[in-house]
Design a protein around this motif. Structure first.
Motif, PDB file in Angstrom:
ATOM      1  N   LYS A  44       0.800  -1.230   0.000  1.00  0.00           N
ATOM      2  CA  LYS A  44       0.000   0.000   0.000  1.00  0.00           C
ATOM      3  C   LYS A  44       0.831   1.278   0.000  1.00  0.00           C
ATOM      4  CE  LYS A  44      -0.578  -0.367   4.949  1.00  0.00           C
ATOM      5  NZ  LYS A  44      -1.418  -1.004   5.922  1.00  0.00           N
ATOM      6  N   ASN A  45       2.084   1.199   0.384  1.00  0.00           N
ATOM      7  CA  ASN A  45       2.909   2.405   0.469  1.00  0.00           C
ATOM      8  C   ASN A  45       3.745   2.690  -0.769  1.00  0.00           C
ATOM      9  OD1 ASN A  45       2.007   3.118   3.058  1.00  0.00           O
ATOM     10  ND2 ASN A  45       3.419   1.676   3.988  1.00  0.00           N
ATOM     11  N   VAL A  46       3.579   1.897  -1.843  1.00  0.00           N
ATOM     12  CA  VAL A  46       4.325   2.196  -3.065  1.00  0.00           C
ATOM     13  C   VAL A  46       3.655   3.359  -3.780  1.00  0.00           C
ATOM     14  CG1 VAL A  46       5.179  -0.164  -3.360  1.00  0.00           C
ATOM     15  CG2 VAL A  46       3.102   0.547  -4.542  1.00  0.00           C
ATOM     16  N   PRO A  47       4.413   4.127  -4.558  1.00  0.00           N
ATOM     17  CA  PRO A  47       3.820   5.247  -5.307  1.00  0.00           C
ATOM     18  C   PRO A  47       2.812   4.750  -6.341  1.00  0.00           C
ATOM     19  CG  PRO A  47       6.227   5.324  -5.379  1.00  0.00           C
ATOM     20  CD  PRO A  47       5.844   4.033  -4.740  1.00  0.00           C
ATOM     21  N   GLU A  74      12.330  -1.105  -7.561  1.00  0.00           N
ATOM     22  CA  GLU A  74      12.964  -0.773  -6.281  1.00  0.00           C
ATOM     23  C   GLU A  74      11.929  -0.460  -5.208  1.00  0.00           C
ATOM     24  OE1 GLU A  74      14.025   0.462  -9.257  1.00  0.00           O
ATOM     25  OE2 GLU A  74      15.919  -0.640  -9.347  1.00  0.00           O
ATOM     26  N   ASN A  75      10.830   0.239  -5.588  1.00  0.00           N
ATOM     27  CA  ASN A  75       9.774   0.533  -4.617  1.00  0.00           C
ATOM     28  C   ASN A  75       9.203  -0.745  -4.022  1.00  0.00           C
ATOM     29  OD1 ASN A  75       8.493   3.079  -6.814  1.00  0.00           O
ATOM     30  ND2 ASN A  75       9.865   3.402  -5.085  1.00  0.00           N
ATOM     31  N   PHE A  76       8.920  -1.710  -4.881  1.00  0.00           N
ATOM     32  CA  PHE A  76       8.366  -2.974  -4.400  1.00  0.00           C
ATOM     33  C   PHE A  76       9.385  -3.747  -3.573  1.00  0.00           C
ATOM     34  CE2 PHE A  76       5.307  -2.600  -8.036  1.00  0.00           C
ATOM     35  CZ  PHE A  76       4.153  -2.634  -7.274  1.00  0.00           C
ATOM     36  N   MET A  77      10.628  -3.756  -4.016  1.00  0.00           N
ATOM     37  CA  MET A  77      11.650  -4.534  -3.313  1.00  0.00           C
ATOM     38  C   MET A  77      11.999  -3.941  -1.954  1.00  0.00           C
ATOM     39  SD  MET A  77      11.916  -7.209  -4.985  1.00  0.00           S
ATOM     40  CE  MET A  77      13.153  -7.917  -3.919  1.00  0.00           C
ATOM     41  N   GLU A  78      11.815  -2.639  -1.772  1.00  0.00           N
ATOM     42  CA  GLU A  78      12.034  -2.037  -0.454  1.00  0.00           C
ATOM     43  C   GLU A  78      11.076  -2.649   0.566  1.00  0.00           C
ATOM     44  OE1 GLU A  78      11.650   2.186  -0.843  1.00  0.00           O
ATOM     45  OE2 GLU A  78      13.476   2.357  -2.038  1.00  0.00           O
ATOM     46  N   ILE A  79       9.865  -2.961   0.128  1.00  0.00           N
ATOM     47  CA  ILE A  79       8.876  -3.561   1.027  1.00  0.00           C
ATOM     48  C   ILE A  79       9.083  -5.067   1.112  1.00  0.00           C
ATOM     49  CG2 ILE A  79       6.413  -4.005   1.347  1.00  0.00           C
ATOM     50  CD1 ILE A  79       5.965  -1.220   0.014  1.00  0.00           C
ATOM     51  N   TYR A 126       8.243 -12.217  -3.296  1.00  0.00           N
ATOM     52  CA  TYR A 126       7.764 -11.609  -4.535  1.00  0.00           C
ATOM     53  C   TYR A 126       8.876 -11.246  -5.510  1.00  0.00           C
ATOM     54  CZ  TYR A 126       3.180 -11.073  -2.352  1.00  0.00           C
ATOM     55  OH  TYR A 126       1.972 -11.315  -1.763  1.00  0.00           O
ATOM     56  N   LYS A 127      10.114 -11.481  -5.178  1.00  0.00           N
ATOM     57  CA  LYS A 127      11.240 -11.041  -6.005  1.00  0.00           C
ATOM     58  C   LYS A 127      11.133 -11.540  -7.450  1.00  0.00           C
ATOM     59  CE  LYS A 127      16.199 -10.820  -6.443  1.00  0.00           C
ATOM     60  NZ  LYS A 127      17.484 -11.118  -5.928  1.00  0.00           N
ATOM     61  N   LEU A 128      10.916 -12.819  -7.664  1.00  0.00           N
ATOM     62  CA  LEU A 128      10.811 -13.357  -9.024  1.00  0.00           C
ATOM     63  C   LEU A 128       9.649 -12.725  -9.783  1.00  0.00           C
ATOM     64  CD1 LEU A 128      11.587 -17.143  -8.522  1.00  0.00           C
ATOM     65  CD2 LEU A 128      13.057 -15.396  -9.527  1.00  0.00           C
ATOM     66  N   PHE A 129       8.545 -12.506  -9.102  1.00  0.00           N
ATOM     67  CA  PHE A 129       7.382 -11.872  -9.719  1.00  0.00           C
ATOM     68  C   PHE A 129       7.736 -10.466 -10.200  1.00  0.00           C
ATOM     69  CE2 PHE A 129       3.650  -9.084  -8.981  1.00  0.00           C
ATOM     70  CZ  PHE A 129       2.849  -9.533 -10.026  1.00  0.00           C
ATOM     71  N   PHE A 130       8.373  -9.678  -9.336  1.00  0.00           N
ATOM     72  CA  PHE A 130       8.732  -8.316  -9.724  1.00  0.00           C
ATOM     73  C   PHE A 130       9.815  -8.292 -10.794  1.00  0.00           C
ATOM     74  CE2 PHE A 130       7.062  -7.291  -5.343  1.00  0.00           C
ATOM     75  CZ  PHE A 130       5.852  -6.812  -5.824  1.00  0.00           C
ATOM     76  N   GLU A 131      10.708  -9.260 -10.782  1.00  0.00           N
ATOM     77  CA  GLU A 131      11.709  -9.355 -11.851  1.00  0.00           C
ATOM     78  C   GLU A 131      11.026  -9.627 -13.186  1.00  0.00           C
ATOM     79  OE1 GLU A 131      14.533 -12.282 -10.510  1.00  0.00           O
ATOM     80  OE2 GLU A 131      15.605 -10.821  -9.279  1.00  0.00           O
TER      81      GLU A 131
END
Length: 67
Positions: A32-35, A41-46, A53-58
């Motif tokens: 909920k706190n991503v822009p 990077e925003n997702f990976m900070e959380i 979720y790393k593979l998904f975001f990659e």
């Protein structure tokens, strides 16, 4: 975040690598706190490589859904 979810073309469930899935409502609560226009990077900070979720975001980054 809504633009990100629209890009995924999902309604209620997000399919993740490895065959698992997550309800959109749960995903939205976790991130909920991503822009409004989030980056990898925003997702990976959380995620911090602890939520799985790393593979998904990659994949999203490789497909040009996020930068």
């Amino acid at each position: 975040m809504l633009s990100f979810l629209k890009s995924l073309n999902v309604l209620d469930i997000i399919s993740l690598p490895g065959g698992s899935s997550v309800p959109v409502s749960v995903f939205k609560d976790i991130f909920k706190n991503v822009p409004e226009i989030p980056t990898y990077e925003n997702f990976m900070e959380i995620d911090n490589e602890k939520k799985g979720y790393k593979l998904f975001f990659e994949q999203c980054r490789e497909q040009g859904i996020i930068n």
